[in-house]
Design a protein around this motif. Structure first.
Motif, short mmCIF file in Angstrom:
data_model
loop_
_atom_site.label_atom_id
_atom_site.label_comp_id
_atom_site.label_asym_id
_atom_site.label_seq_id
_atom_site.Cartn_x
_atom_site.Cartn_y
_atom_site.Cartn_z
N UNK A 147 8.93 -2.98 -6.28
CA UNK A 147 7.91 -4.00 -6.10
C UNK A 147 8.47 -5.43 -6.17
N UNK A 148 9.81 -5.54 -6.23
CA UNK A 148 10.50 -6.84 -6.26
C UNK A 148 9.97 -7.73 -7.38
N UNK A 149 9.97 -7.19 -8.61
CA UNK A 149 9.45 -7.92 -9.77
C UNK A 149 10.52 -8.02 -10.86
N UNK A 150 10.50 -9.14 -11.59
CA UNK A 150 11.40 -9.29 -12.73
C UNK A 150 11.01 -8.31 -13.83
N UNK A 151 9.70 -8.13 -14.02
CA UNK A 151 9.24 -7.22 -15.06
C UNK A 151 7.89 -6.62 -14.66
N UNK A 152 7.76 -5.33 -14.86
CA UNK A 152 6.49 -4.64 -14.71
C UNK A 152 6.13 -4.11 -16.09
N UNK A 153 4.89 -4.32 -16.48
CA UNK A 153 4.43 -3.87 -17.79
C UNK A 153 4.02 -2.41 -17.71
N UNK B 140 0.84 -1.21 0.00
CA UNK B 140 0.00 0.00 0.00
C UNK B 140 0.88 1.26 0.00
N UNK B 141 1.95 1.23 0.76
CA UNK B 141 2.86 2.38 0.80
C UNK B 141 3.49 2.61 -0.57
N UNK B 142 3.86 1.53 -1.26
CA UNK B 142 4.43 1.65 -2.61
C UNK B 142 3.41 2.25 -3.58
N UNK B 143 2.15 1.82 -3.48
CA UNK B 143 1.11 2.37 -4.36
C UNK B 143 0.87 3.85 -4.06
N UNK B 144 0.85 4.21 -2.78
CA UNK B 144 0.67 5.61 -2.41
C UNK B 144 1.82 6.47 -2.91
N UNK B 145 3.04 5.94 -2.80
CA UNK B 145 4.22 6.67 -3.30
C UNK B 145 4.13 6.85 -4.81
#
Length: 99
Positions: free
Chosen positions: A84-90, A18-23
């Motif tokens: 977000x600790x992801x290999x890929x974000x679209x 939630x903090x990441x989304x708010x940021x």
């Protein structure tokens, strides 16, 4: 505003998520003057990963912009992948016409 930029973000039900989304919302609003996050009903995505089906719950963030700064978006995508600790974000852009 000729472009709609969409960011597909994986979500979990944690404070960090939630903090990441708010940021992200704050960053996009500051840079583009506004942002929309579809957070109430996360979408569910699936994909084939070498024969194994993977699933994600995602939130879609949207901004409209007159100019598409591909270099900035590529760097921002990399930053979000780390956050977000992801290999890929679209991150995708669609040319639009305002009616």
């Amino acid at each position: 505003m000729p472009y709609l930029v969409e960011i597909l973000l994986p979500v979990t039900h944690t404070r960090d998520s939630r903090a990441n989304l708010d940021q992200l919302r704050g960053e996009l609003t500051e840079r583009f003057g506004g942002a929309t996050l579809h957070v109430e009903s996360p979408a569910e995505g699936t994909w084939d990963d070498d024969g194994e089906v993977e699933c994600d719950r995602i939130v879609i963030a949207e901004v409209m912009t007159d100019d598409l700064d591909r270099t900035w978006w590529a760097a921002y995508r990399k930053e979000l992948e780390a956050r977000f600790c992801q290999e890929e974000i679209v991150v995708r852009a669609t040319e639009i016409e305002r009616l």
